[in-house]
Scaffold this active site. Structure first.
Site, short mmCIF file in Angstrom:
data_model
loop_
_atom_site.label_atom_id
_atom_site.label_comp_id
_atom_site.label_asym_id
_atom_site.label_seq_id
_atom_site.Cartn_x
_atom_site.Cartn_y
_atom_site.Cartn_z
N LYS A 117 12.06 11.74 30.74
CA LYS A 117 12.32 11.41 32.14
C LYS A 117 12.80 12.65 32.87
O LYS A 117 13.80 13.25 32.50
CB LYS A 117 13.37 10.31 32.26
CG LYS A 117 13.52 9.79 33.71
CD LYS A 117 14.79 9.02 33.93
CE LYS A 117 15.99 9.89 34.20
NZ LYS A 117 15.91 10.63 35.51
N GLY A 165 22.91 16.98 31.25
CA GLY A 165 23.41 16.47 32.52
C GLY A 165 24.92 16.36 32.51
O GLY A 165 25.61 17.11 31.83
N SER A 166 25.44 15.40 33.25
CA SER A 166 26.88 15.28 33.43
C SER A 166 27.55 14.69 32.20
O SER A 166 26.95 13.94 31.43
CB SER A 166 27.18 14.40 34.65
OG SER A 166 26.91 13.04 34.36
N THR A 167 28.83 15.00 32.05
CA THR A 167 29.61 14.45 30.94
C THR A 167 29.72 12.94 31.05
O THR A 167 29.64 12.23 30.04
CB THR A 167 31.01 15.10 30.92
OG1 THR A 167 30.85 16.51 30.69
CG2 THR A 167 31.88 14.51 29.83
N GLY A 173 26.58 11.44 29.83
CA GLY A 173 26.49 11.66 28.39
C GLY A 173 27.27 10.62 27.62
O GLY A 173 26.82 10.12 26.57
N GLU A 188 23.93 18.11 26.10
CA GLU A 188 24.36 19.37 26.71
C GLU A 188 24.89 19.00 28.08
O GLU A 188 24.13 18.62 28.98
CB GLU A 188 23.20 20.36 26.79
CG GLU A 188 23.67 21.78 27.07
CD GLU A 188 23.50 22.19 28.51
OE1 GLU A 188 24.52 22.07 29.26
OE2 GLU A 188 22.42 22.61 28.91
N CYS A 191 25.21 24.77 34.58
CA CYS A 191 26.27 24.13 33.79
C CYS A 191 27.24 25.14 33.20
O CYS A 191 28.41 24.83 32.99
CB CYS A 191 25.66 23.28 32.68
SG CYS A 191 24.46 24.17 31.66
N GLU A 210 34.13 20.52 37.69
CA GLU A 210 32.85 21.19 37.88
C GLU A 210 32.33 20.92 39.28
O GLU A 210 32.13 19.77 39.67
CB GLU A 210 31.84 20.71 36.84
CG GLU A 210 30.52 21.44 36.89
CD GLU A 210 29.55 21.01 35.80
OE1 GLU A 210 28.85 21.87 35.25
OE2 GLU A 210 29.51 19.80 35.49
#
Length: 516
Positions: free
Chosen positions: A213, A266-268, A271, A289, A323, A420
């Site tokens: 995706k 992507g974002s934590t 994740g 990641e 990132c 971030e």
């Protein structure tokens, strides 16, 4: 944000998807305001070697960050489309790909790399149009690394093996490195093609089939890459590329019972939701990641001009939408004032402008959502009492352009230091000793990357070993290569992209005992 789809619902959708007939999607010709023409751009979902409309018929718009105007509409994948794609990927694995020799897998990847090299200008232009990054950056950095990664992992295809283990004279024991089958991959919008190459190249080399995706913010270059996948000769169903949103298509991939491995960048926050989805579905293997707030440490003995250049690259490259951007800049007190002055002088030469202008160093942010988020952080920093040394505002009234911004007089409890931002914003902090800066640099939930600037080898080694980060750059920042692993620790994730470590993310070990 990911919204739960329960496994029984997905299985029901999977059964019903067998009855759904896909209709072919249109190719469109796009014309950029600069006069560039983009013919035959696909807008459908790439499933089983064809571009098709979504089952629901839904579409969404993708926008030019330079102007805020709509580029075109593309098909929007839903859970039922994910099921169709997974079914074809599973069939392709069982019928064709698992029987394809490693050498042939490598040949196909090499052919894809050749096509990327041939079409580098077009791919870079589409990337710049849809993402907003400077065209020359897209061409010389992004597409160069895309080709490098595909070609590097093509070479790994026939070098994946097991081992023989000596147990005793009565048994022969050996291991096999086997693919998972269907793997799911979810990529971000900041480096659309580069992240695609980081994911698909090792997965294909290891013998897996793919349902990927792309980000809803930047779908076009991934679809163009899908055309090259077909031209390279990959069997239908081996690579499937879906445009869609995380809450629907991403969640369906993360929870699908027939997907055995998911890789996400992507974002934590997202994740963590993917880990939950894995646990609540089929315990699929996950590699992540995630976010970062990387320290950039400059010691008194650093080569000052080089350190400043590296610092600027660390937060201006790709509009700061990286990132591993070096956004917490720690400068030793002996050179702090000189560093800050030279930083402002050099930063004033950074040209923020349209993506296709030759002298543009920094383009617009990707969309209004990210634009508003970054502006919000700028206002938050000002209200918290940080000093704006440079920047701090938007540029112009059209598009999503923001000034590169330097904050000083900051404290480590400020949001601009802790969180971030994902934009061209840094906070400059002063430090005295090595032990102090190590402690402060590690005082973050993230652990993706860091950089150290010093002419003292012992200092470089000591500090780099002490920093809690997956990658540490010495006297540089934002350096990447296909044969080098990249990944994080702490809440920046786990697993690696790049190098042999990436191959290991896409294989599982089987042990065989044979009585002799």
């Amino acid at each position: 944000m990911l919204v739960p789809f329960h496994v029984p619902v997905l299985r029901t959708l999977a059964r019903s998807s067998r009855r759904l007939l896909a209709t072919k999607a249109d190719l469109v010709t796009l014309k950029h305001s600069s006069g560039r023409i983009f013919p035959n751009v696909p807008t459908g979902l790439f499933i089983n070697g064809q571009f098709v409309n979504s089952v629901s018929g839904k579409t969404f718009e993708t926008v030019d960050p330079n102007t805020g105007s709509v580029i075109c509409s593309v098909a929007e994948a839903q859970a039922e489309d994910v099921n169709v794609a997974v079914r074809h990927a599973s069939n392709a694995f069982k019928s064709v790909w698992s029987k394809t020799s490693p050498a042939e897998r490598g040949r196909l990847l090499s052919k894809l790399a050749d096509l990327i090299h041939r079409d580098a200008q077009e791919l870079a232009a589409i990337e710049a149009y849809d993402n907003g990054k400077p065209f020359l950056q897209a061409l010389k950095t992004d597409i160069h690394l895309v080709e490098q990664h595909i070609r590097y992992f093509a070479g790994w295809s026939d070098k994946i093996d097991g081992r023989v283990i000596d147990v005793n004279k009565n048994v022969h024991v050996y291991t096999r490195a086997e693919p998972f089958g269907v793997v799911g991959q979810i990529i971000p919008w900041n480096f659309p093609l580069l992240m695609l190459s980081w994911k698909i190249a090792p997965a294909l080399a290891a013998g897996n089939t793919i349902v990927l995706k792309s980000s809803e913010k930047t779908p076009l270059s991934a679809l163009k890459m899908a055309q090259l996948v077909n031209e390279a000769g990959f069997p239908a169903g081996v690579v499937n590329i879906l445009s869609g949103f995380g809450a629907t298509a991403g969640e369906a991939i993360a929870r699908h019972p027939d997907v055995r491995k998911v890789s996400f960048t992507g974002s934590t926050a997202t994740g963590k939701r993917i880990l939950i989805a894995s646990a609540e579905s089929n315990l699929k293997k996950v590699s992540l990641e995630l976010g970062g707030k990387s320290p950039n440490i400059v010691f008194d003995d650093a080569a000052l001009s080089q350190a400043v250049d590296s610092c600027i690259n660390g937060f201006v490259f790709n509009q700061g939408q990286v990132c591993c951007a070096g956004t917490r800049v720690f400068v030793q007190e002996g050179i702090h004032d000189k560093f800050l002055q030279l930083l402002k002088e050099k930063l004033s030469t950074v040209k923020v402008g349209p993506s296709f202008e030759k002298d543009t160093t920094m383009g617009p942010l990707v969309d209004k959502l990210q634009f508003d988020r970054v502006l919000g952080f700028l206002e938050e920093g000002k209200k918290a009492g940080a000093k704006v040394e440079m920047g701090g505002h938007r540029i112009g009234k059209q598009g999503y352009f923001v000034q590169p911004t330097v904050f000083s007089s900051v404290t480590e409890d400020m949001k601009i230091v802790k969180e971030e931002i994902f934009g061209p914003v840094i906070a400059v902090l002063k430090f005295k000793t090595i032990d102090e800066v190590i402690e402060r640099a590690n005082d973050t939930e993230f652990g993706l990357a860091a950089s150290v600037h010093t002419e003292n080898y012992s200092t470089a080694v000591r500090v780099s070993h002490a920093l809690q980060a997956g990658t540490v750059w010495i006297n540089c920042h934002n350096k990447f290569s296909a044969n080098v692993p990249f990944g994080g620790c702490k809440q920046s994730g786990f697993g690696s992209d790049g190098g042999i470590e990436a191959i290991k993310e896409y294989i599982q070990t089987k042990t065989c005992f044979v009585t002799v």
